[in-house]
Design an enzyme around this catalytic site. Structure first.
Site, PDB file in Angstrom:
ATOM      1  N   ASP A 233       0.869  -1.169   0.000  1.00  0.00           N
ATOM      2  CA  ASP A 233       0.000   0.000   0.000  1.00  0.00           C
ATOM      3  C   ASP A 233       0.905   1.218   0.000  1.00  0.00           C
ATOM      4  O   ASP A 233       1.876   1.255   0.767  1.00  0.00           O
ATOM      5  CB  ASP A 233      -0.911   0.009   1.239  1.00  0.00           C
ATOM      6  CG  ASP A 233      -1.992   1.083   1.145  1.00  0.00           C
ATOM      7  OD1 ASP A 233      -1.645   2.278   1.054  1.00  0.00           O
ATOM      8  OD2 ASP A 233      -3.184   0.739   1.173  1.00  0.00           O
ATOM      9  N   ALA A 293     -12.850  -6.597  -4.545  1.00  0.00           N
ATOM     10  CA  ALA A 293     -12.753  -5.145  -4.410  1.00  0.00           C
ATOM     11  C   ALA A 293     -13.589  -4.468  -5.489  1.00  0.00           C
ATOM     12  O   ALA A 293     -14.734  -4.086  -5.244  1.00  0.00           O
ATOM     13  CB  ALA A 293     -11.289  -4.698  -4.490  1.00  0.00           C
ATOM     14  N   ASP A 318     -15.516 -11.626  -7.229  1.00  0.00           N
ATOM     15  CA  ASP A 318     -16.807 -11.132  -6.749  1.00  0.00           C
ATOM     16  C   ASP A 318     -17.250  -9.910  -7.545  1.00  0.00           C
ATOM     17  O   ASP A 318     -18.337  -9.392  -7.323  1.00  0.00           O
ATOM     18  CB  ASP A 318     -16.691 -10.769  -5.265  1.00  0.00           C
ATOM     19  CG  ASP A 318     -18.031 -10.416  -4.630  1.00  0.00           C
ATOM     20  OD1 ASP A 318     -18.997 -11.172  -4.868  1.00  0.00           O
ATOM     21  OD2 ASP A 318     -18.116  -9.377  -3.938  1.00  0.00           O
ATOM     22  N   GLU A 323     -20.899  -5.494 -15.205  1.00  0.00           N
ATOM     23  CA  GLU A 323     -21.794  -6.216 -14.311  1.00  0.00           C
ATOM     24  C   GLU A 323     -23.246  -5.903 -14.648  1.00  0.00           C
ATOM     25  O   GLU A 323     -23.587  -4.764 -14.962  1.00  0.00           O
ATOM     26  CB  GLU A 323     -21.500  -5.824 -12.851  1.00  0.00           C
ATOM     27  CG  GLU A 323     -20.143  -6.266 -12.358  1.00  0.00           C
ATOM     28  CD  GLU A 323     -19.875  -5.870 -10.906  1.00  0.00           C
ATOM     29  OE1 GLU A 323     -20.691  -5.114 -10.334  1.00  0.00           O
ATOM     30  OE2 GLU A 323     -18.858  -6.322 -10.358  1.00  0.00           O
ATOM     31  N   HIS A 347     -21.073 -10.005  -6.655  1.00  0.00           N
ATOM     32  CA  HIS A 347     -20.787  -8.793  -5.869  1.00  0.00           C
ATOM     33  C   HIS A 347     -21.422  -8.893  -4.474  1.00  0.00           C
ATOM     34  O   HIS A 347     -22.205  -8.035  -4.049  1.00  0.00           O
ATOM     35  CB  HIS A 347     -21.310  -7.557  -6.592  1.00  0.00           C
ATOM     36  CG  HIS A 347     -20.402  -6.373  -6.427  1.00  0.00           C
ATOM     37  ND1 HIS A 347     -19.942  -5.613  -7.467  1.00  0.00           N
ATOM     38  CD2 HIS A 347     -19.853  -5.824  -5.315  1.00  0.00           C
ATOM     39  CE1 HIS A 347     -19.166  -4.636  -7.021  1.00  0.00           C
ATOM     40  NE2 HIS A 347     -19.103  -4.751  -5.714  1.00  0.00           N
ATOM     41  N   LEU A 348     -21.017  -9.913  -3.746  1.00  0.00           N
ATOM     42  CA  LEU A 348     -21.608 -10.204  -2.442  1.00  0.00           C
ATOM     43  C   LEU A 348     -20.774  -9.708  -1.266  1.00  0.00           C
ATOM     44  O   LEU A 348     -21.126  -9.976  -0.111  1.00  0.00           O
ATOM     45  CB  LEU A 348     -21.804 -11.721  -2.286  1.00  0.00           C
ATOM     46  CG  LEU A 348     -22.747 -12.404  -3.273  1.00  0.00           C
ATOM     47  CD1 LEU A 348     -22.779 -13.907  -2.990  1.00  0.00           C
ATOM     48  CD2 LEU A 348     -24.143 -11.809  -3.185  1.00  0.00           C
ATOM     49  N   GLY A 349     -19.690  -8.970  -1.533  1.00  0.00           N
ATOM     50  CA  GLY A 349     -18.770  -8.625  -0.464  1.00  0.00           C
ATOM     51  C   GLY A 349     -19.409  -7.983   0.747  1.00  0.00           C
ATOM     52  O   GLY A 349     -19.052  -8.286   1.885  1.00  0.00           O
ATOM     53  N   ALA A 350     -20.373  -7.097   0.539  1.00  0.00           N
ATOM     54  CA  ALA A 350     -21.007  -6.394   1.657  1.00  0.00           C
ATOM     55  C   ALA A 350     -22.370  -6.981   2.004  1.00  0.00           C
ATOM     56  O   ALA A 350     -23.109  -6.404   2.808  1.00  0.00           O
ATOM     57  CB  ALA A 350     -21.165  -4.918   1.312  1.00  0.00           C
TER      58      ALA A 350
END
Length: 594
Positions: A233, A293, A318, A323, A347-350
């Site tokens: 990072d 991400a 994800d 999309e 897109h299930l991350g959250a």
């Protein structure tokens, strides 16, 4: 409400927009000069009106309830918070075309990842003040356009961190052990154990690209699985990495060291197409990739080629560049989603119940605070100011804005050339962004349609070429926060904060003691007997009540400045008659409204 710095790491790399000054601050006792750039503005002569937000926030005036548009689902807890004092409209079937048609009716919009808040949407949102992103990434919001228009963008960076980290670990484990493919085979009637031999995680190296909140949560869990973690990072120091129990490394070295590579960064200009063919070519043979991400961080064509050649053993995705992938059947996204070596989730991350509620509460709190004109911890396109600094600067900012508005009016509605603003502060290192924004708002707002606030004040000034110079006058800690404004074509103005109120203490040669609040009439008259009586009698005949009256004298027998507080706004005819009665033409009657 406690204020903290916005999410660090890659998010700040290219999404934060703030004013950059090349001015040096010299620690000298008498004054510090700090030039900045601003422009020529002209407009009609008008009353010096200012909002109580003092350029700190984006609160609207008037009594109508704020209207908030929800084009995507938000949990009931968040909606309940927003509905307390605001009108909330849920419209989950909005097309992009319809959004452009209706956005002009709203003060705020809260989106997740599907809705695109484009430049066109922001320009159509003529009353839009806040864009809320219910999540971390703001790549679906046009930040430059929002900043130009003074629209504050806020996000919810903490609510879904744990959920995103847990999903990343779930993808990591499932990818290592071929869980999805084995399950599909079994459900189809097969039992081919030899085809699904997996890889152990113990002793393997996990490369983490992006070491913000989510990256740290993933690293913590991976260490619990017995993995070694190497992270990259731009904002990660060796000391900070050591504290987290990981090794900080360069981008190339992190990719080269990883048995498994996981991505945790926003999609911004600096990260778009970051993982390309060159970087993938540095990977160990058989490396596995996890991306929970953003689509677009990985060059999908390069990933597909690496999977086809076997250089990359597998990928768990994800998110995709396009999309949902099935809507783009000829795309590389669709080819990856269908690839036998790819574990794909939509897109299930959250997407946990707990995360959705936490995010909804976090974004609802941020949006309501911003609409109320408060500073918000999760501002994306404006600098965060600490609560300690804000508590001191807020009344001074109100004073600065009203002095700027008065200067605009006294200059005849045209501000051009150099503007000098002098502050009395306890030291020359104090943060003056809020004060500078307030002065610019007061000076320039009457001549512009775009709202000016802390988000865009410097940019608006810079665009118009106005030359603003800030001078810090160092005083002791008991100083009264004096601010003075000097504008070409207007008398010098100075004010102070007295008992928490903005007081005008200098207007050219005069030294009034005038609270910059309410409605008032200010004019000059000849300093001789009978002048005040004429005006007082006339106002009484017009049924206009006088709330206070003050006189600031110049030389005896010369000209005096008269300030009359009024309970009702006089008509133009009344003002003109007062001008004919007693006013000195060096300063005809001027109606001020604050």
């Amino acid at each position: 409400m406690a204020f903290v710095a916005p999410a660090v790491g890659l998010l700040l790399q290219s999404t934060c927009s703030s004013f950059t000054s090349t001015t040096r601050r010299a620690a000298v006792p008498r004054g510090v000069t700090r030039p900045s750039r601003a422009g020529r503005v002209s407009g009609p002569v008008m009353s010096a009106t200012s909002a109580t937000s003092a350029a700190a926030g984006v609160a609207a005036t008037g009594t109508d309830a704020m209207r908030i548009l929800l084009p995507e689902k938000l949990s009931d807890a968040g909606i309940a918070m927003l509905s307390d004092g605001c009108e909330v409209v849920k419209d989950y079937d909005l097309t992009p075309e319809r959004l452009l048609e209706v956005i002009g009716d709203y003060d705020a919009i809260i989106v997740r990842s599907a809705t695109k808040v484009t430049r066109e949407v922001l320009e159509a949102g003529t009353r839009l003040k806040v864009v809320g992103r219910a999540g971390v990434g703001v790549d679906n919001v046009c930040l430059p356009a929002a900043t130009e228009r003074g629209v504050l963008v806020v996000n919810a960076p903490t609510g879904n961190c744990v959920a995103a980290a847990e999903h990343s670990i779930a993808l990591l484990c499932s990818l290592a052990r071929n869980v999805a493919a084995a399950d599909a085979t079994l459900k189809a009637g097969g039992w081919n154990r030899g085809a699904f031999v997996g890889a152990s995680l113990v002793g393997k190296t996990l490369g983490v690209l992006g070491f913000g909140r989510i990256g740290r949560e993933v690293a913590r869990r991976a260490k619990g699985l017995g993995m070694t973690v190497v992270a990259h990072d731009p904002y990660l120091s060796a000391e900070s990495a050591a504290t987290a129990g990981v090794t900080a490394s360069s981008l190339d070295d992190t990719v080269a060291a990883a048995d498994f590579l996981t991505l945790h960064m926003p999609l911004v200009d600096s990260t778009r197409n970051l993982l390309d063919a060159r970087l993938l070519g540095l990977a160990k043979p058989g490396m596995r990739l996890i991306n929970a991400a953003r689509g677009g961080i990985v060059v999908e064509e390069a990933l597909l080629a690496a999977l086809e050649s076997g250089a990359i053993a597998g990928a768990a995705l994800d998110c995709f560049s396009q999309e949902p992938p099935f809507k783009f059947p000829e795309s590389v996204s669709a080819a990856l989603a269908a690839h036998p070596r790819v574990l794909a989730t939509p897109h299930l991350g959250a997407s946990t119940k707990e995360a959705q509620e936490d995010v909804a509460i976090e974004i609802a709190t941020a949006v309501k605070s911003a609409l109320n004109g408060e500073m918000v911890a999760t501002m994306i396109n404006a600098p965060v100011i600490s609560p300690e600094v804000l508590s001191v600067m807020r009344p001074r900012a109100l004073l600065a804005e009203r002095l700027g508005a008065l200067a605009h009016t006294l200059s005849g509605g045209s501000v051009s050339g150099d503007v000098t603003v002098t502050y009395s502060l306890s030291n020359d290192q104090e943060d003056t962004r809020l004060l500078r924004s307030a002065v610019i708002k007061g000076l320039m707002q009457p001549g512009l349609d775009v709202p000016i606030n802390l988000v865009n004040a410097d940019g608006v000034a810079r665009e118009r070429g106005l030359q603003v110079t800030e001078v810090v006058r160092v005083v002791d800690s008991t100083g009264d926060g004096a601010v003075s404004v000097e504008v070409k074509g207007a008398p010098t103005l100075e004010g102070r904060i007295i008992n928490g109120a903005p007081i005008l203490t200098r207007l050219g040669e005069f030294e009034p003691d005038l609270k910059l609040e309410g409605t008032m009439l200010v004019y000059a008259h000849k300093d001789q007997p009978g002048q005040i009586g004429k005006v007082g009698t006339y106002l009484g005949e017009q049924h206009i009540n006088v709330s206070y009256m003050g006189v600031a004298r110049g030389a005896v027998g010369g000209v005096a400045l008269v300030m009359i507080g009024l309970d009702t706004k006089p008509t133009a005819a009344v003002i003109n008659h007062i001008n004919s009665l007693v006013a000195d033409q060096s300063m005809p009657p001027l109606l001020l409204e604050f």
